[in-house]
Design an enzyme around this catalytic site. Structure first.
Site, PDB file in Angstrom:
ATOM      1  N   SER A  16     -52.339   9.834  11.995  1.00 47.44           N
ATOM      2  CA  SER A  16     -50.910   9.860  11.681  1.00 47.44           C
ATOM      3  C   SER A  16     -50.104   9.092  12.713  1.00 47.44           C
ATOM      4  CB  SER A  16     -50.429  11.319  11.650  1.00 47.44           C
ATOM      5  OG  SER A  16     -49.022  11.386  11.654  1.00 47.44           O
ATOM      6  N   TYR A  48     -49.186  19.371  15.235  1.00 47.20           N
ATOM      7  CA  TYR A  48     -49.734  18.491  14.197  1.00 47.20           C
ATOM      8  C   TYR A  48     -50.208  17.176  14.819  1.00 47.20           C
ATOM      9  CZ  TYR A  48     -49.874  15.198  10.313  1.00 47.20           C
ATOM     10  OH  TYR A  48     -50.268  14.233   9.418  1.00 47.20           O
TER      11      TYR A  48
END
Length: 341
Positions: A138, A163
């Site tokens: 990501s 995350y």
């Protein structure tokens, strides 16, 4: 780089009922002769599961060889039996607990799916060798990096959310397994993926739902934020190209590489909202722009994202280029049909 043909191959796509996983599975079946796609997804209720059912229905009706298993990659027995039964040639790991803000209040979900789940994938690829493991990372790994555009050569040691930390950990795990066990793996840092049938927890989808109800939309950092919005078709084109070439071995002997997949054109949040409203008005979904509630920056958020895709361009002759208005128009048309406005 070694070339891989996708024809007549068995590809395991984790997170197959998810946004990227479903679009990738569809593209694979429509494009490559004799390909078999095995999809696994745990169908969590992180967002409305009826949308996941809709994506699976799309995959079951597109005429390809598709087998779906409802299961969790964090459950090792499920994954091992899947590898033993289907013996995949290529694995694309897109299963993950997504969302920056959700990770602040629900850390357990991220450790289970993003850490234990990915570890299980690596172990299965170790014991049941595959030609190529492609996995989702990501743009959030770049954290508060000030230098733009973000390059895969930049240091990414300062995650600002759990995350982001789990995604960086995935990259480290994969590198170690490539080095130790001879796995060929490529990690993909996605930049703000959007499009029809997307994730309802993403800003463009949440904004649309609120605009339809006549509720004010919340705009963080008073609108002074930039995002590299990347259209789903561009993401899938990038993944399918990358699946077909294993990385060169690095100096330490690991066949491992990371790529950014982003539109390499950050847009301001205010321009994004105005463009979304315009596309929704064009489809008759709303009749006028909505009210805006300007708020401060949220924990875990970053000021801007901006992908350097020169490696992607050099190695694959491709870079994402779908204009924001084109992508949001496509989303608006789908939204109107799906929600029967």
């Amino acid at each position: 780089m070694a070339d891989i043909s996708l024809e007549n191959k068995t590809v395991l796509v984790t997170g197959a009922a998810g946004f990227i996983g479903s679009f990738l599975s569809k593209r694979l079946m429509e494009t490559y002769k004799g390909i078999t796609v095995i999809g696994i997804d745990s169908i969590t209720d992180y967002y409305d599961t009826s949308l996941k059912d809709e994506r699976l229905s799309m995959l079951n009706s597109c005429g390809g060889k598709f087998t779906f298993i409802k299961g969790d990659i964090a459950d090792k027995e499920t994954l091992v039996s899947l590898f033993e039964k289907y013996n995949p040639d290529i694995v694309v790991n897109l299963a993950a607990q997504a969302g920056v803000r959700y990770s602040i209040d629900n850390p357990d979900a991220y450790i289970k799916s993003n850490m234990i789940g990915f570890y299980n994938i690596l172990e299965c690829c170790r014991h049941h060798p595959v030609e190529h493991l492609v996995f989702a990372s990501s743009s959030s790994v770049y954290g508060t990096n000030k230098k733009v555009p973000y390059s895969t050569d930049d240091k990414v040691d300062n995650p600002v959310s759990l995350y982001a930390a789990t995604k960086k950990s995935n990259e480290l795990f994969a590198h170690a397994y490539c080095k130790l066990y001879g796995i060929a793996a490529t990690g993909l840092r996605f930049f703000t993926v959007y499009g029809p049938m997307g994730r309802p927890d993403m800003a463009y989808f949440k904004f649309t739902n609120k605009l339809v109800k006549g509720e004010p939309i919340q705009i963080y950092n008073n609108g002074d934020m930039y995002r590299d919005f990347t259209y789903i078709d561009d993401i899938v084109t990038g993944i399918t190209a990358i699946m077909q070439k294993t990385p060169e071995k690095t100096e330490d002997g690991a066949a491992y590489k990371i790529y950014n997949i982003g539109n390499n054109k950050p847009e301001s949040l205010m321009y994004f909202v105005e463009t979304l409203e315009k596309c929704l008005m064009n489809e008759g979904i709303i009749s006028a722009p909505g009210k805006k509630e300007l708020l401060p920056m949220q924990p875990g958020d970053v000021y801007q994202t901006f992908a350097d895709v020169s490696d992607l361009q050099r190695d694959f002759g491709f870079k994402p280029s779908t204009a924001l208005e084109t992508g949001l128009s496509s989303f608006a048309r789908w939204y109107k049909t799906y929600y029967k406005k």
